[in-house]
Design a protein around this motif. Structure first.
Motif, short mmCIF file in Angstrom:
data_model
loop_
_atom_site.label_atom_id
_atom_site.label_comp_id
_atom_site.label_asym_id
_atom_site.label_seq_id
_atom_site.Cartn_x
_atom_site.Cartn_y
_atom_site.Cartn_z
N CYS A 30 0.83 -1.21 0.00
CA CYS A 30 0.00 0.00 0.00
C CYS A 30 0.86 1.25 0.00
CB CYS A 30 -0.92 -0.01 1.21
SG CYS A 30 -2.26 -1.22 1.13
N LEU A 31 1.94 1.22 0.78
CA LEU A 31 2.85 2.37 0.82
C LEU A 31 3.47 2.62 -0.55
CD1 LEU A 31 4.69 2.07 4.25
CD2 LEU A 31 3.41 4.04 3.41
N ASN A 32 3.87 1.56 -1.22
CA ASN A 32 4.46 1.70 -2.55
C ASN A 32 3.46 2.30 -3.53
OD1 ASN A 32 6.95 0.65 -1.79
ND2 ASN A 32 6.35 -1.46 -2.23
N LEU A 33 2.22 1.87 -3.43
CA LEU A 33 1.19 2.40 -4.33
C LEU A 33 0.90 3.87 -4.03
CD1 LEU A 33 -1.21 -0.67 -4.40
CD2 LEU A 33 0.05 0.26 -6.34
N LEU A 34 0.95 4.24 -2.75
CA LEU A 34 0.71 5.64 -2.40
C LEU A 34 1.86 6.54 -2.84
CD1 LEU A 34 -0.82 5.39 1.20
CD2 LEU A 34 -2.00 5.65 -0.98
N SER A 59 -9.80 0.84 6.14
CA SER A 59 -10.40 -0.31 6.82
C SER A 59 -9.48 -0.92 7.86
CB SER A 59 -10.80 -1.38 5.79
OG SER A 59 -11.77 -0.89 4.90
N ILE A 60 -8.18 -0.97 7.58
CA ILE A 60 -7.26 -1.64 8.51
C ILE A 60 -6.64 -0.69 9.52
CG2 ILE A 60 -6.71 -3.35 6.74
CD1 ILE A 60 -4.00 -2.01 6.38
N SER A 61 -6.84 0.62 9.34
CA SER A 61 -6.15 1.60 10.20
C SER A 61 -6.55 1.47 11.67
CB SER A 61 -6.42 3.02 9.71
OG SER A 61 -7.81 3.28 9.64
N SER A 62 -7.79 1.02 11.93
CA SER A 62 -8.24 0.88 13.32
C SER A 62 -7.40 -0.15 14.08
CB SER A 62 -9.71 0.46 13.36
OG SER A 62 -10.54 1.47 12.84
N PHE A 63 -6.79 -1.09 13.35
CA PHE A 63 -6.02 -2.15 13.98
C PHE A 63 -4.52 -1.86 13.98
CE2 PHE A 63 -9.85 -3.95 12.03
CZ PHE A 63 -10.48 -4.44 13.16
N LEU A 64 -4.15 -0.66 13.54
CA LEU A 64 -2.75 -0.26 13.51
C LEU A 64 -2.45 0.84 14.52
CD1 LEU A 64 -2.25 -0.13 9.63
CD2 LEU A 64 -1.60 -1.98 11.18
N CYS A 65 -3.44 1.15 15.36
CA CYS A 65 -3.28 2.25 16.31
C CYS A 65 -2.74 1.75 17.65
CB CYS A 65 -4.63 2.94 16.53
SG CYS A 65 -5.87 1.89 17.31
N PRO A 70 5.64 5.29 8.82
CA PRO A 70 5.67 5.73 7.42
C PRO A 70 4.29 5.89 6.81
CG PRO A 70 6.39 3.44 7.63
CD PRO A 70 6.30 3.99 9.02
N LEU A 71 3.33 5.06 7.23
CA LEU A 71 1.98 5.16 6.68
C LEU A 71 1.33 6.47 7.11
CD1 LEU A 71 -0.31 3.87 5.10
CD2 LEU A 71 -1.02 2.69 7.19
N PHE A 72 1.46 6.81 8.38
CA PHE A 72 0.89 8.06 8.89
C PHE A 72 1.52 9.27 8.19
CE2 PHE A 72 0.00 11.49 11.80
CZ PHE A 72 -1.22 11.16 12.38
N PHE A 104 4.10 10.12 19.59
CA PHE A 104 3.36 9.27 18.67
C PHE A 104 3.29 9.95 17.31
CE2 PHE A 104 1.91 7.58 22.71
CZ PHE A 104 1.81 6.21 22.46
N ALA A 105 2.72 9.25 16.34
CA ALA A 105 2.63 9.79 14.99
C ALA A 105 1.88 11.11 14.96
CB ALA A 105 1.96 8.77 14.06
N ALA A 106 0.89 11.26 15.85
CA ALA A 106 0.10 12.50 15.87
C ALA A 106 0.96 13.73 16.16
CB ALA A 106 -1.01 12.38 16.91
#
Length: 322
Positions: free
Chosen positions: A34-38, A69-75, A82-84, A120-122
């Motif tokens: 996903c990161l590569n595609l972004l 969809s998957i972000s809720s499980f990465l918190c 890198p995703l954030f 944190f990322a925030a």
């Protein structure tokens, strides 16, 4: 490219299921993909050029849907996630409302459970990004965007402390929030119909003054309510003291500040089950045993004696009629 599109579409559809999304969130290959595609050089705000461009654009959309969809499980996302960071970069480079909303939703979920104990990322969110998000609140025709921005800001300031200071230290943000938040509290339904849970049925901002209604506690019934016949019949099939315990749970609720007099409690119990005793000879608990049994139904309740000027009040503290 067609195979990539089909694969992305399948993964996107799978990710709409919560349990499947949780499994996908643990797949590092998927996240790296996903990161590569972004990181694709596609211009988010460009118009369609050709079929290849359209396919890449569609692939980009599927990728963002999967991330949401998957972000809720990465918190909570760690400081240099890198995703954030990539989502923040995309947010600052697009003016497409769909992308803005989906990126903000993903960022909001990645901020859940972050706190002030460490970075944190925030904490990578810049003043410029905050200004950008606050400015979206001024677009009073897009209720979905407003709702998404409010959720983002809520997750951002939830730890309190320095996050709130960062949000309000800008004069633009302070003044805008001071004006906009009271207006949002004044949203009301069209034609004064029943309030719905969606902003789509609400009128635009109004300049009316905010009227606050004093909150009052609901009145508590003075006596226990009579049970429905079918429920009463089921409870009557039980033996004492279980029958008394279940009746108490049905007719009373726990409340640390509540109280009932012991005599009224006993009278209510007697009124409920004395007719059964007359018909079946199924004995009632003695008053003393009944009062002792209250603690079995409500462990935090207590029988108490309250001295008064003329006499004493015998009460059960910690329960109240439903």
């Amino acid at each position: 490219l067609e195979n990539s599109l089909n694969s992305a579409l399948i993964l996107r559809n799978i990710s709409q299921d919560i349990e499947s999304a949780q499994i996908l969130s643990k797949n590092t290959s998927l996240i790296n993909g996903c990161l590569n595609l972004l990181n694709n050089k596609i211009l988010l705000n460009s118009l369609s050029i050709n079929n290849v461009f359209n396919s890449i654009f569609e692939l980009f959309v599927y990728t963002l849907d999967i991330i949401e969809s998957i972000s809720s499980f990465l918190c909570p996302a760690p400081h240099n996630d890198p995703l954030f960071l990539k989502l923040l970069s995309l947010l600052s480079s697009t003016n497409d409302t769909y992308f803005i909303i989906i990126i903000l939703r993903s960022l909001s979920r990645l901020m859940v459970r972050s706190n002030n104990s460490k970075l944190f990322a925030a904490d990578n969110i810049t003043s410029a990004i905050l200004d950008q998000i606050i400015s979206y609140l001024l677009i009073n025709t897009d209720h979905n965007l407003i709702l998404t921005c409010l959720d983002f800001l809520y997750q951002y300031i939830l730890p309190g402390g320095i996050r709130i200071n960062n949000l309000l230290k800008s004069n633009f943000r302070f003044v805008t929030l001071s004006k906009i938040l009271p207006m949002l509290l004044n949203y009301y339904p069209k034609n004064n119909k029943i309030f719905t849970n969606t902003f789509n049925s609400l009128k635009p901002f109004q300049s009316t003054s905010l009227k606050l209604v004093q909150r009052v506690n609901e009145s508590v019934p003075e006596v226990a309510q009579e049970l429905p016949l079918d429920l009463s019949a089921k409870i009557n099939q039980l033996n004492e003291p279980e029958r008394a315990s279940q009746w108490l749970k049905c007719c009373f609720s726990a409340n640390p500040d509540g109280e009932v007099t012991q005599i009224s409690l006993w009278k209510s119990y007697e009124k409920e089950f004395f007719p059964v005793f007359q018909e079946t000879s199924k004995k009632l608990l003695q008053a003393v045993d009944f009062i002792k049994n209250v603690a079995n139904a409500f462990p935090n309740s207590a029988a108490m004696v309250i001295p008064t000027e003329k006499s004493k009040r015998f009460i059960i503290k910690g329960i109240q009629p439903r």
